[in-house]
Scaffold this active site. Structure first.
Site, short mmCIF file in Angstrom:
data_model
loop_
_atom_site.label_atom_id
_atom_site.label_comp_id
_atom_site.label_asym_id
_atom_site.label_seq_id
_atom_site.Cartn_x
_atom_site.Cartn_y
_atom_site.Cartn_z
N ASP B 300 11.05 -12.54 -1.12
CA ASP B 300 10.04 -11.57 -0.71
C ASP B 300 9.25 -12.16 0.44
OD1 ASP B 300 10.41 -9.36 -2.30
OD2 ASP B 300 9.51 -10.37 -4.03
N SER B 377 -9.30 4.54 8.11
CA SER B 377 -10.55 4.35 7.38
C SER B 377 -11.65 4.25 8.43
CB SER B 377 -10.49 3.09 6.52
OG SER B 377 -10.34 1.96 7.37
N LYS B 389 -10.54 3.55 12.29
CA LYS B 389 -9.49 2.61 12.68
C LYS B 389 -8.27 2.88 11.80
CE LYS B 389 -9.01 -1.09 9.67
NZ LYS B 389 -9.86 -1.09 8.47
#
Lengths: 566, 678
Positions: B300, B377, B389
């Site tokens: 991952d 947000s 932004k």
């Protein structure tokens, strides 16, 4: 040792090296059913055989039917020869009027030829009718070699196929081995031998008067055709008792050369065929390299021992090498070379008396056989023999790189190890146990001509030869019921008990998928693999025989040095 | 875990192990190991012969041989007991955690106190501050901080809460704050703690596939040597020598692979133990072995290759925008953003001087949290002005919707950041784009070195990420992984694993979420994070108690080391035989054939040679115990280099060492006048 002696060996080996690639590549094409230059002639014959025998060449077999076919074919062939030998007196082509063989000798001989051993407890020129020679022994000389080659090819398929359930069709492989590989070379080779003076006729024996005025009977018969397949098929059973030492079977230096090349030709070439199958010639060449190393070491030792001669004879004021039991026309080098090659391969033809070699010189042929005859080896059997050693090597050494061992991308796991070790057990079990019994059993000792360590060597040599289906003898043994029967059993197990695990191995490997090689994979094409393979052959294979050898040829050698002989 | 730093020969392990060595002499125990069983039978038979030989003065030799054969078995037992010892000590500690927990079971809303052993799957249990979690379960109500140090050894508490990927609780851990209700997911005897105890204790230990294959090889070799030695009896009768059964037994024991036979199970147990010392719980030895074979590692991106989340590394102003205003806007737009990305923007803008005025939102200003729908947000001020932004296309659309001016401002910068593998964000007020914020992945230190090491071992690394292919390829290049899977979903991950396996490769991966479970189960080595869900933990064949995805690399190394140790000691054991032949055969036959002395190349005393070989054979087992327990030294390199080195050390060394060792023992026996009979 002389330069000429070494040159003789070099010429033989150079010829083999030259032939390995063309013959190996030819076999790869033949067994995959591709067209070869002989196809126009042989393909119709091949199709005719399939039609006659109701074989569907496209239908492949799993390992079980394949093994069953091999065993069934061997059994039927054995029965056929047994019956033939038991009734030869009533059949044609018997100008000398030889009688039928006794049951135990017929059993021993039939097993012996069926298993590609050609151990002979009889003298051909005073026992076998021409029909028995040609239709009986000759048939086996071809098909037993063909069966060996077929199994080697099945194993190559197992190693090269992925997630496959079949390993080929035994009847097709056998037919092709005999028809495309053995017959054409045998035809050419026998013509060369006839040119060199080997007889090929159906005449009765010629009786001549010698210079001393005595009457001597000179054998005749269809020898050349038998002689060539004797070597090419790594059979070794001579038409006459003296085998390739006789002037009939092996008259000249050139015939000797042909015979030597033929003995290791197929065994060597199969390594190249193997490279073709697995699509990586290097995999074949490493096996060839390991074989070559052991061959050169064996020849060097045998030649050195024979050239050094016998200290006891030296003490009598006779200098030079050991010429006892050797043909003067071959000399020390060619005799040592023949002895090495015939036991490296599973042939058993001889051009000198191995029994008369020095103790160490005789140790080499014995040791070659005890390794399992994997140095070129018998037709097919040498290849599958070295493969089970390779699998053991990969398993032991491959673990050292920190992965589950792989050979040619196939993971070597429980079943593969099981089958390989099963095959590796056969030679020690079926050579040492009967040798142990024979060395204390009155019936075993009864017909032994020599005492002391040399007598023991004869026993050990006999079983080492029989279990490996070699067929050469130290002599010194005369047949009786014990030897005939136990020898037959040993030869049978030496063949079948290795073949079946090997075919099962082919099936197990074919079913596996291949793991792609990475930097973490143990490579089986490096010089270090050759070293490891030789190490395993010597330590796991031959060292088992070290205690026994120590009591035979080794102690005999040490005692010879002290001036004792047997 | 608890006893991570126990030394190899800890007293608390040593003494029980010595006792255990004798207990294991029980023939029924020995029968599992054919090689050592033969040694034990040989020892018994030798005692029998000692009684018989009292009269002819051979008894002392028989007794000496028998004694050393017993030692051989004891040493092998000791090796196994030592390997088991650590696990046993750990299991003992865990078992103490388990005893007499009282659980508060909810029945129809009422609480009743029952012993943990009475809990059944599906029961609902309450736990509050200082309560021990009675058994494994899934939280269905509430959230709590939990001290899991009893299981993981990690003292920092973790948060466990209902719903999501952190809902599982483990028996034996302690609630530090708040109240939770959990549903029991394991019946007594099946809990994680129970499994852990039986795993570390080795009670359920089964032979692994490779161990079985090796056992078969060793058994086969043993049969070969039994034949070779047994037939020496008739051979020596032929030679006119009287074979001594005890001498034959001595030769047999020397030839059969006792060194690897005696250490084989210790090597396997120690391998699992080494995994455990890294705080990884392997569900079977098979999994550890498979780790050594892994061809492809799925890693991952987040947490393994990069440090957690992306961080803001640059803020660029639009042409004409005021520097201070841009920083302040970035600051305020992110103030309410609790994500690590948001925090990093706050930190960066503050460092650029955004806080020079006020760091507090003007009164009445309303923060607009991030939503997946708007992908933005920001903050709404009371004067109607707004700051946003977010993703470039979302911000551009917002600006043009609000009748703003040019929307292609900073397009080149946005592209540049995206191409380099970063995440570009745009910052805007109602009318115009103010600036661009670049977020970037920060690579963990030494990633490239790690992946180079893996490549040398022949292992391919594949980075798994949810990022788009462009971003993913940039990071993959920077980190030095071999391949990447971008925009990964559980399905694409599964497809990748199956494809790799279809090509014959073994795959290892880590995972923690419930949606990782199918892939964890499919992978050959699936390491579940202890912080993950119950489903993930059940699907994997290993659990990392530290929940550290980089551990996968260490696990692979342990697996390789395990196989290497087995192979090296097997090679050593077989190579030893050469010297032993030369020690015993001349001594055996020198009476019948004095000329045999020529084979005595070590010049051993014929009266003590056999005993010397047997003593060497026993002592070498003891000498190799540390190696068996620690594993052969391992450095990540290509197979060729590893093989060359190990063949030299254990192959060639295996041939040479016994020549020296047997000679030395023989000299010592000579000095001590212990040269046996006559």
């Amino acid at each position: 040792m002389t330069v000429v002696g070494w040159l003789q060996a070099a010429v033989v080996f150079a010829l083999v090296c030259l032939l390995v690639k063309p013959v190996g590549a030819y076999m790869a094409r033949v067994f995959e059913g591709e067209r070869v230059f002989l196809s126009p002639v042989l393909a119709p014959v091949e199709r005719g055989i399939y039609r006659l025998c109701r074989i569907d060449p496209a239908r492949e077999m799993g390992w079980k039917p394949y093994a069953f076919s091999v065993v069934a074919f061997s059994l039927v062939s054995f029965l056929y020869l047994y019956v033939l030998l038991r009734v030869q007196a009533f059949l044609p082509l018997n100008p000398q009027g030889f009688g039928n063989l006794a049951p135990d000798l017929a059993w021993n001989t039939a097993i012996s030829f069926m298993t590609n051993t050609n151990w002979q407890f009889y003298s051909g020129e005073s026992t076998m009718s021409y029909l028995s020679q040609m239709a009986g022994l000759g048939w086996h000389n071809f098909v037993s070699a063909g069966a060996g080659i077929a199994i080697a090819i099945a194993l190559m398929r197992g190693l090269s196929r992925r997630s496959a359930s079949t390993i080929g069709n035994f009847w097709v492989d056998l037919t092709r081995a005999v028809l495309y590989v053995l017959l054409p070379i045998a035809v050419v080779g026998s013509l060369l031998l006839i040119w060199q003076g080997v007889p090929q006729n159906f005449s009765g024996y010629t009786t001549v008067k010698t210079l001393e005025g005595a009457a001597q009977s000179i054998p005749q018969g269809p020898m050349a055709s038998q002689e060539i397949i004797k070597e090419l098929g790594t059979n070794g059973g001579g038409f006459v008792n003296a085998n390739s030492a006789s002037t009939w079977e092996n008259p000249t230096g050139f015939s000797n050369l042909i015979e030597l090349v033929c003995i290791i030709l197929i065994g060597g070439a199969l390594t190249y065929t193997f490279g073709r199958y697995v699509k990586d010639q290097r995999q074949g060449w490493v096996l060839f390299a390991a074989m070559t190393t052991l061959f050169v070491a064996g020849f060097t030792a045998a030649y050195a021992a024979e050239a050094a001669g016998n200290p006891i004879v030296h003490a009598l004021g006779v200098a030079g090498g050991n010429l006892e039991g050797k043909e003067a026309r071959f000399g020390i080098a060619a005799s040592a070379l023949f002895a090495t090659i015939t036991t490296d391969a599973s042939c058993g033809a001889v051009n000198a008396m191995h029994d008369s070699f020095t103790a160490l010189g005789g140790l080499i042929p014995m040791f070659n056989m005890q390794m399992g005859e994997v140095v070129f080896g018998g037709d097919g059997s040498g290849f599958y023999g070295i493969i089970y050693y390779a699998i053991l090597t990969v398993f032991i050494a491959g673990l050292m790189v920190g992965r589950t061992p792989e050979y040619l991308g196939k993971k070597i796991e429980r079943r593969e190890v099981q089958l390989a070790i099963l095959a590796a057990l056969v030679v020690p079990v079926f050579a040492l146990v009967p040798a142990g019994i024979a060395s204390v059993l009155p019936a075993g000792l009864a017909t032994l001509n020599n005492a002391g360590p040399h007598g023991f060597s004869e026993i050990l040599y006999a079983y080492s030869s029989m279990v490996n289906n070699n067929g050469s003898a130290f002599a010194g043994l005369s047949p009786n019921t014990w030897w005939n029967v136990s020898g037959g059993v040993v030869m049978l197990f030496g063949r079948i008990a290795i073949m079946i695990p090997v075919i099962a191995l082919a099936g197990a490997l074919a079913a596996k998928r291949a793991v792609p090689a990475t930097a973490g994979t143990f490579t089986t094409t490096s010089p270090i693999f050759v070293v490891l393979l030789i190490g395993v052959i010597l330590i796991v294979g031959a060292l088992t025989f070290f205690p026994a050898d120590a009591l035979g040829p080794i102690v005999e050698h040490l005692l010879n040095q002290q001036g004792k002989q047997f | 875990m608890v006893s991570r730093s126990r030394s190899l020969f800890d007293r608390s392990i040593l003494f029980p192990a010595i006792r255990e060595s004798f207990v294991k002499l029980n023939p029924r125990v020995q029968l599992r190991n054919p090689v050592m069983f033969i040694v034990e039978v040989g020892a018994l038979v030798s005692i029998f012969y000692a009684f018989r030989d009292v009269r002819n003065g051979q008894a002392s030799f028989d007794i000496a041989i028998s004694a050393w054969l017993w030692f051989t078995v004891l040493f092998a037992n000791f090796a196994e007991a030592m390997a088991e010892g650590r696990g046993k000590a750990q299991a003992e500690y865990l078992r103490r955690t388990k005893t007499d927990t009282i659980a508060r079971r909810l029945v129809d809303g009422r609480e009743e106190r029952v012993p943990a052993t009475q809990l059944r799957r599906g029961d609902r249990v309450v736990a509050e501050v200082n309560d021990l979690i009675a058994t494994d379960g899934e939280i269905v109500e509430g959230a709590a901080t939990v001290d899991e140090s009893a299981i993981t050894g990690e003292s920092a508490p973790v948060i466990r809460e209902a719903g999501g990927d952190r809902s599982s609780v483990t028996g034996g851990t302690r609630v530090l704050s708040d109240r939770i209700v959990y549903v029991v997911s394991a019946n007594p005897g099946e809990s994680f703690l129970d499994r852990m105890i039986s795993l570390v204790e080795g009670a359920q230990r089964q032979k692994t596939p490779n161990e079985i294959a090796l056992s078969i090889l060793l058994a086969g070799l043993t049969i070969i040597f039994v034949i070779a030695v047994a037939t020496l009896a008739p051979f020596s009768i032929y030679a006119g020598a009287t074979p001594s059964v005890v001498v034959l037994i001595a030769l047999l024991v020397c030839l059969i692979p006792t060194t690897i036979g005696g250490l084989l199970s210790a090597i396997g147990i120690a391998g699992m133990d080494r995994v455990l010392q890294r705080n990884v719980l392997a569900m079977s030895g098979r999994a550890v072995e498979a780790a050594g074979d892994v061809d492809t590692l799925l890693l991952d991106k987040t947490g393994t290759i990069t440090l957690g989340n992306r961080q803001a590394t640059e803020i660029i102003f639009a042409p004409g925008a005021d520097e201070t205003i841009v920083y302040r806007s970035a600051y305020f737009a992110s103030l309410a953003d609790e994500t690590p990305e948001g925090r990093s923007i706050v930190t960066l803008s503050l460092s650029k001087g955004a806080g020079d005025g006020s760091t507090v939102l003007p009164a009445g200003a309303v923060v607009v949290p991030f939503s997946a729908y708007t992908r933005m947000s920001g903050v709404d001020y009371t004067d109607g002005s707004q700051l946003r932004k977010g993703a470039p296309d979302a911000v551009r659309a917002w600006v043009s919707q609000n009748g703003g001016g040019k929307t292609d401002v900073l397009a080149a910068e946005v592209d540049r950041i995206a191409r380099a593998g970063g995440t570009p964000l745009l910052l805007a007020d109602r009318g115009r784009i103010l600036g661009c914020i670049g977020l970037r992945d920060i690579l963990k230190p030494n990633t490239r070195v790690r992946f180079d090491r893996l490549r040398a071992m022949g292992i391919r690394t594949v980075m798994i990420t949810g990022d788009n292919p462009l971003t993913a390829s940039a990071i993959a290049r920077e980190a030095g992984v071999d391949d990447f899977l971008a925009e990964a979903t559980p399905e694409t991950k599964m497809t990748l694993i199956k494809r790799e396996q279809g090509e014959g490769r073994l795959v290892a991966m880590t995972g923690d979420g419930t949606n990782d479970a199918p892939a964890l189960a499919q992978a050959d080595v699936g390491v579940a994070m202890n912080s993950g869900t119950q489903a993930a933990k059940e699907a994997g064949n290993m659990i990392d108690l530290d929940s550290d995805p980089t551990k996968l690399i260490e696990i692979v190394e342990v697996g390789k080391q395990l196989l290497m140790t087995r192979g090296s000691l097997t090679t050593f054991s077989i190579a030893n035989d050469v010297a032993k032949y030369f020690a015993i055969l001349p001594a055996m036959f020198v009476a019948a054939y004095p000329a045999m002395d020529a084979l005595n190349i070590m010049r051993l005393n014929p009266h003590s040679a056999i005993l010397s070989a047997i003593i060497f054979n026993a002592l070498i087992i003891v000498a190799l115990i540390p190696l068996a327990l620690r594993g052969v030294p391992y450095r990540p390199r290509g197979a060729e280099a590893v093989l060359r080195e190990n063949v030299l050390i254990y192959g060639l060394g295996g041939i040479i060492v016994p020549f020296i060792g047997i000679k030395a023992i023989d000299l010592i026996l000579g000095v001590l006048h212990l040269t046996g009979a006559s």
